[in-house]
Motif scaffolding. Structure first.
Motif, PDB file in Angstrom:
ATOM      1  N   GLY A 119      68.391  42.270  15.005  1.00  0.00           N
ATOM      2  CA  GLY A 119      68.225  42.738  13.626  1.00  0.00           C
ATOM      3  C   GLY A 119      67.209  43.930  13.436  1.00  0.00           C
ATOM      4  N   THR A 124      73.315  40.828  10.552  1.00  0.00           N
ATOM      5  CA  THR A 124      72.597  39.851  10.842  1.00  0.00           C
ATOM      6  C   THR A 124      72.710  39.282  12.174  1.00  0.00           C
ATOM      7  OG1 THR A 124      73.222  39.271   8.578  1.00  0.00           O
ATOM      8  CG2 THR A 124      72.168  37.497   9.969  1.00  0.00           C
ATOM      9  N   PRO A 125      71.666  38.837  12.862  1.00  0.00           N
ATOM     10  CA  PRO A 125      71.711  38.439  14.208  1.00  0.00           C
ATOM     11  C   PRO A 125      72.821  37.270  14.650  1.00  0.00           C
ATOM     12  CG  PRO A 125      69.364  38.602  13.490  1.00  0.00           C
ATOM     13  CD  PRO A 125      70.185  38.857  12.240  1.00  0.00           C
TER      14      PRO A 125
END
Length: 287
Positions: A15, A4-5
Motif C-alpha cells: 500500500g 488496497t493490499p
DNA sequence: AACGATCTCAACCGCAACGAT
DNA sequence: AATCGTTGCGGTTGAGATCGT
C-alpha cells in the motif's frame, strides 16, 4: 492512494508509502546505491518487498524526476513516439528526461487515449480533418500517422520492387520510381535511422557486392539488387534475404531508440526544423 | 449541502527476459 | 540443457480528488 493490499503474508507491508519509509529508502539509496533490490529492504530497514522499493524509487523518489503537468512539447513527443513504437512506455520515457514510464502510461491512458477515442467515434474522415485543423495535438497526430503510413507503404513498394525486378527482368525505371516516391518521405524516422549508425552497420553487413544506385544513394535508401546479375534463382534468394534483413533492420532500429539517443548525442527521432519545412508539402491537407 | 459519477495517478500483479548455477 | 532467482515492463486496480446535479 493506490490499491488496497490484497494480502499481508509474511508481514510484508503493502500500500501507500509513508514519509518515514520514503526517507529510509532515499537515505539508503543515496548512501549505497540501489544495488540488489531484493536485499535492499532488509539493509535499509524497510518492511517492504524489493519490487515495491524499486518501483517507489524509480517512479517517485528519484532525484531527477520531473514533476508537474506535461508541456506541449512533451505531449507532442508522446503522441509521435507512440505512433511509432506503440505501448513501449519505457522506450518513450527514455526520450523524455525526468519522466517515468508509469507517468507517461498514466498520461496516455487518462488524457490521450480518451482524446483519440473521442475523435474516432462517429466521425468520418472529413470531420476528423476539420477537428484536426482546429486542434494542434490532433493535427500533429494525423501528420505523424500519415508519415508512418507512408513509410510502411514505401517499405511495401520497396519489397515489391525487388520482387518485380527479379521476376520480370531488369528495368532501371522500377528502382528509380521507387526511389523517387521514397524521396517524399525523407523526413520520416526510418530514413533518419537508415542514415544513422544502425543503418550504416546494416548496409555494410547486408548489402554486399551490389553497385550503388545513384538515385537511391541520393536520398539515403538502400541499393536494390543489381538487375540481371547472376541466375534468377540466386538473385531471388538475395532479394528475399535483403527484404528480410531490411525488415529486421527496421525492427532493430526502433528497439535502439534509447541507445541511439545516447550514442549519437544530437540524434533526434524528429526531423530538424529545416527538413520539416522542406517536407511541409507532405502535410498540406492539415495546414 | 449532499450525493453520485467521473477522473487521476500511485501502487500492485503477472509475466517475460535474462543471468547464474 | 534445465532450473531457479532477480529484474524490468506493461496492464490493471482502487482510494482519494474533483466535478456535476
Amino acid at each position: 492512494m493506490g490499491r488496497t493490499p490484497c494480502c499481508d503474508s509474511k508481514g510484508i507491508k503493502k500500500g501507500p508509502w509513508t514519509p518515514e519509509e520514503d526517507k529510509l529508502l532515499v537515505d539508503y539509496v543515496q548512501a549505497n546505491g540501489s544495488g540488489s533490490w531484493r536485499l535492499l529492504p532488509k539493509l535499509a530497514g524497510l518492511n517492504r518487498c524489493g519490487k515495491s522499493c524499486r518501483l517507489r524509487w524509480t517512479n517517485y523518489l528519484r532525484p531527477d524526476i520531473k514533476r508537474g503537468p506535461f508541456t506541449p512539447e512533451e505531449h507532442n513527443s508522446i503522441l509521435q513516439l507512440h505512433a511509432i513504437v506503440g505501448n513501449k512506455w519505457s522506450m518513450i520515457a527514455a526520450q523524455l528526461p525526468g519522466r517515468t514510464d508509469n507517468e507517461i502510461k498514466n498520461y496516455w491512458n487518462t488524457h490521450l487515449k480518451k482524446q483519440l477515442r473521442q475523435e474516432a467515434l462517429g466521425e468520418d474522415a472529413a470531420a476528423t480533418r476539420l477537428a484536426a485543423a482546429a486542434c494542434p495535438a490532433a493535427r500533429h497526430m494525423a501528420q505523424w500517422e500519415t508519415a508512418r503510413l507512408e513509410a510502411e507503404a514505401r517499405l511495401s513498394i520497396l519489397s515489391s520492387s525487388i520482387t518485380t525486378t527479379i521476376t520480370s527482368g531488369p528495368t532501371a525505371s522500377s528502382s528509380s520510381s521507387t526511389v523517387a516516391g521514397a524521396e517524399h518521405a525523407a523526413p520520416d524516422i526510418f530514413l533518419r535511422l537508415w542514415n544513422s549508425e544502425v543503418g550504416e552497420s546494416f548496409r555494410s553487413s547486408v548489402v554486399q557486392g551490389q553497385g550503388p544506385d545513384p538515385a537511391a544513394s541520393a536520398v539515403g535508401l538502400p541499393a536494390l539488387p543489381a538487375p540481371g546479375d547472376g541466375s534468377s534463382a540466386a538473385t531471388s534468394t538475395i532479394a528475399t534475404e535483403a527484404a528480410d534483413e531490411y525488415q529486421a533492420f527496421l525492427d532493430l532500429a526502433v528497439e535502439e531508440f534509447a541507445l541511439l539517443h545516447g550514442r549519437l548525442g544530437a540524434f533526434s527521432v524528429f526531423p530538424p526544423a529545416d527538413v520539416l519545412a522542406e517536407a511541409s508539402c507532405l502535410f498540406t491537407p492539415f495546414e
